[in-house]
Design a protein around this motif. Sequence first.
Motif, PDB file in Angstrom:
ATOM      1  N   GLY A   1       0.783  -1.234   0.000  1.00 21.55           N
ATOM      2  CA  GLY A   1       0.000   0.000   0.000  1.00 21.55           C
ATOM      3  C   GLY A   1       0.806   1.270   0.000  1.00 21.55           C
ATOM      4  N   ARG A   2       2.075   1.199  -0.319  1.00 20.14           N
ATOM      5  CA  ARG A   2       2.917   2.402  -0.305  1.00 20.14           C
ATOM      6  C   ARG A   2       2.664   3.298  -1.516  1.00 20.14           C
ATOM      7  N   ASP A   3       2.401   2.688  -2.671  1.00 20.95           N
ATOM      8  CA  ASP A   3       2.251   3.473  -3.901  1.00 20.95           C
ATOM      9  C   ASP A   3       0.909   3.144  -4.547  1.00 20.95           C
TER      10      ASP A   3
ATOM     11  N   LYS B   1      -3.272  13.875 -18.307  1.00 16.36           N
ATOM     12  CA  LYS B   1      -4.338  14.822 -17.979  1.00 16.36           C
ATOM     13  C   LYS B   1      -5.495  14.094 -17.282  1.00 16.36           C
ATOM     14  N   GLN B   2      -5.886  12.952 -17.798  1.00 16.08           N
ATOM     15  CA  GLN B   2      -6.983  12.182 -17.198  1.00 16.08           C
ATOM     16  C   GLN B   2      -6.587  11.645 -15.823  1.00 16.08           C
ATOM     17  N   TYR B   3      -5.335  11.238 -15.667  1.00 15.53           N
ATOM     18  CA  TYR B   3      -4.878  10.759 -14.367  1.00 15.53           C
ATOM     19  C   TYR B   3      -4.893  11.891 -13.338  1.00 15.53           C
TER      20      TYR B   3
ATOM     21  N   PHE C   1      -0.344   0.503  -7.595  1.00 14.20           N
ATOM     22  CA  PHE C   1      -1.390  -0.458  -7.256  1.00 14.20           C
ATOM     23  C   PHE C   1      -2.481  -0.457  -8.316  1.00 14.20           C
ATOM     24  N   PHE C   2      -2.957   0.723  -8.696  1.00 14.00           N
ATOM     25  CA  PHE C   2      -4.025   0.791  -9.691  1.00 14.00           C
ATOM     26  C   PHE C   2      -3.549   0.317 -11.069  1.00 14.00           C
TER      27      PHE C   2
ATOM     28  N   VAL D   1      -1.233  -1.979 -11.625  1.00 11.97           N
ATOM     29  CA  VAL D   1      -1.129  -3.441 -11.549  1.00 11.97           C
ATOM     30  C   VAL D   1      -2.516  -4.075 -11.589  1.00 11.97           C
ATOM     31  N   ILE D   2      -3.453  -3.530 -10.834  1.00 14.78           N
ATOM     32  CA  ILE D   2      -4.826  -4.055 -10.838  1.00 14.78           C
ATOM     33  C   ILE D   2      -5.426  -3.940 -12.238  1.00 14.78           C
ATOM     34  N   ALA D   3      -5.239  -2.798 -12.896  1.00 15.85           N
ATOM     35  CA  ALA D   3      -5.769  -2.619 -14.257  1.00 15.85           C
ATOM     36  C   ALA D   3      -5.115  -3.603 -15.229  1.00 15.85           C
ATOM     37  N   GLY D   4      -3.807  -3.782 -15.101  1.00 15.95           N
ATOM     38  CA  GLY D   4      -3.108  -4.726 -15.985  1.00 15.95           C
ATOM     39  C   GLY D   4      -3.575  -6.152 -15.779  1.00 15.95           C
ATOM     40  N   LEU D   5      -3.741  -6.567 -14.526  1.00 15.18           N
ATOM     41  CA  LEU D   5      -4.229  -7.909 -14.239  1.00 15.18           C
ATOM     42  C   LEU D   5      -5.666  -8.094 -14.720  1.00 15.18           C
TER      43      LEU D   5
END
Length: 191
Positions: A104-106, A167-169, A110-111, A113-117
Motif C-alpha cells: 500500500g505504499r504506492d 491529464k486524465q490521471y 497499485f491501480f 497493476v490491478i488494471a493490468g491484471l
Amino acid sequence: MDYASADVFLWRNKKISAGVLGVATAIWVLFELLEYHLLTLVCHCLMIVLALSFLWSNAATFINKSPPQIPNICLPEKQVVEVASALSKEINCALSVLHGVASGRDIKTFFFVIAGLWVLSVVGSWCNFVSLVYIAFVLLHTVPVLYEKYEDQVDTFAEKAMHEIKKQYAVFDAKVLSKIPRGPSRDKKHL
C-alpha cells in the motif's frame, strides 16, 4: 550464420522471419485447431526417432553399413544451475514488486497493476494460453517492423496519447485518489 533476434523481428532477412512465423503458425494450428497435445506430440516424435534408429541399427548389418553413431547427450550441471539461478532471481524480483504493491505504499502502481491484471484476465477469458502466446508472437513479428516504417506518425500519436493519459490521471487523482484517507506514515516516530 548467426542471426540476431532483432534482425528476425525487423524482417531484415525475409526468409528466416517468414520461416519462424510459419513454424509458429504450424505449431498453433497443430495445438489449437487440430487439438493436438504437447505431451502426445513429444511422445510420438520420440517413438518415431527411436523406431528409425532401431531399424537403422538392425538393418545396417544386412546392408553392410555401419550402424548410426548416436551421441550421448548430457546436460551440463553448471548451465542448469545458472538457468535455475537466473529464473529464481526473476521470480524473486516479481514477488518483491507484488509485495511492494500489496503493502500500500504506492497507490498509483497499485491501480496500474490491478488494471493490468484485469486486462489480462479479460484477454484470458477470450482465448486460451496457446492462442495468447501465438498472438504475442505474431505481434512481436509485426509491430517492430511497422513501428520502424511509420516511426514519426507513431511517436506523434504516442505523445498526444501520453499527454491525454496524464491529464486524465490528474483529474482522477484530484477527484478520487486525493480523497482516500491514508494511515500515518511509517517514517514518523510515535512517542
